[in-house]
Design a protein around this motif. Structure first.
Motif: not given
Ligand SMILES: *Cc1c(COP(=O)(O)O)cnc(C)c1O
Length: 374
Positions: A262-284
């Motif tokens: 469960r902890f690993a899943r939530h960390r992965l989701l946070a990393q995906m959201a962050r990675a998306f924002g960084e590259a998509a132009g919505l800076e975390p």
């Protein structure tokens, strides 16, 4: 509507089918042979989930999370008591407002939006002021900041006159680790509609054995929210029976997945959201070092606006949260808490991508983060 909306909100969160079904269980006497084992099972498993000491107790109250915060103030403090409120955003501020409304003397230590508190600053404040308690937030949902609860807990254990250490973990537990006994946290408040994957309506407490002595038995100005019968395993008034059934089923699912996964899943989701924002132009907005596992605030650059972005997403079936307080006009927040997996987040990012500066780059980077763990 054919499909339910995709929701990437930091509450309420999606409800698994097994939880939905459990909540349709017929009514029975809430002091009778059918409901009683459910209550005991739920209490037992919450005790394990909070990693409490054997003397520690749990309580489940019919209330929103905010009701839990209010109950906490009413049960552990008297008017006139002095507390230190360590505030890293809107929810920390709200906890302080509740304490002031209940007549406490509140010293506020405020941290700039988007930052975590510093343990040193808290200890300095404690040096200057004798307080009965510390109020703070585990995961500040308004900014997406994860605070150093463990580090402060360990530091407090070395103090001669340790104040009560009280943590709002409404968007933390059970998605983010917070082993209460090991970290020396006295009281944790959680709520059903975030990581517990249930509808809103239950405030959930973990209370360390030592902290039970601090419950005020005869305090004026409180009746319904008296925690004493609850920590003794009683349900003094009609409980929210259906929500209890839902919580029972949700605790099954949480146990089935297991804490580490469960902890690993939530960390992965946070990393995906962050990675998306960084590259998509919505800076975390928040630094990776103190980024939440359950909610990510993304900066929305002009000419885009958070309100318009949310409306556009809504039109394609995705609900995301807006920025709060000073970030109202500059941020959106993606919630990834509870019954959300990488595929759910992926679907949401696919909708959001339509309206961002660099959609392909954002999706590619989120995918590579996901793929690295799949
Ligand atoms: C959601 C939330 C609350 C408020 O919970 P309600 O159930 O809306 O009252 C309080 N604190 C934190 C950290 C939250 O995430």
């Amino acid at each position: 509507m054919l499909n339910t909306p995709h929701i990437l909100l930091p509450g309420p969160t999606p409800i698994p089918e097994k939880v939905q079904q459990a909540m349709t269980t017929s009514m029975s006497d809430h002091r009778g042979a059918i409901f009683e084992p459910v209550m005991h099972r739920v209490r037992q498993r919450l005790h394990e989930l909070f990693h409490l000491d054997p003397q520690g107790q749990v309580a489940v109250l019919p209330a929103a999370g905010t009701g839990g915060l209010e109950a906490c103030i009413q049960n552990f403090f008297e008017p006139g008591d002095r507390v230190l409120s360590v505030e890293t955003g809107m929810f920390g501020k709200r906890f302080a407002e509740i304490a002031r409304a209940m007549g406490l003397e509140v010293i506020s230590l405020t941290v700039p939006w988007g930052q975590a508190f510093s343990v040193e600053a808290v200890l300095e404040e404690l040096d200057r002021n004798a307080v009965r308690g510390i109020l703070t937030t585990h995961n500040e949902t308004s900014t997406g900041v994860l605070n150093p609860i463990r580090e402060l807990g360990l530091a407090l254990q070395k103090l001669p006159n340790r104040p009560l250490y009280i943590v709002d973990s409404i968007s933390g537990v059970p998605s983010i680790e917070l082993p209460m006994a090991a970290w020396g946290v006295d009281v944790v408040i959680a709520a059903s509609q975030k990581g517990f994957m249930c509808p809103p309506g239950l405030a959930i407490f973990g209370i360390r054995g030592d902290a039970l002595d601090a419950l005020q038995p005869h305090r004026l100005g409180r009746h319904y929210f008296n925690l004493l019968p609850y920590v003794q395993g009683q349900l003094p008034y009609t409980p929210a029976v259906s929500l209890w059934y839902g919580l029972d089923a949700a605790l099954d699912l949480l146990a089935e997945e297991g804490e580490a996964a469960r902890f690993a899943r939530h960390r992965l989701l946070a990393q995906m959201a962050r990675a998306f924002g960084e590259a998509a132009g919505l800076e975390p907005i928040v630094n990776a070092a103190c980024a939440s596992w359950t909610v990510t605030a993304l900066n929305v650059p002009p000419p885009l606006s958070p309100g318009q972005l949310r409306r556009q997403c809504q039109a394609l079936g995705l609900q995301i949260a807006g920025g709060m307080g000073p970030w109202h006009d500059r941020a959106v927040r993606l919630g990834h808490v509870g019954a959300v997996d990488a595929a759910d987040l992926w679907a949401g990012l696919g909708i959001l991508a339509h309206f961002v500066p660099h959609p392909e780059a954002g999706l590619a980077k989120a995918f590579s983060v996901w793929h690295a763990t799949a």
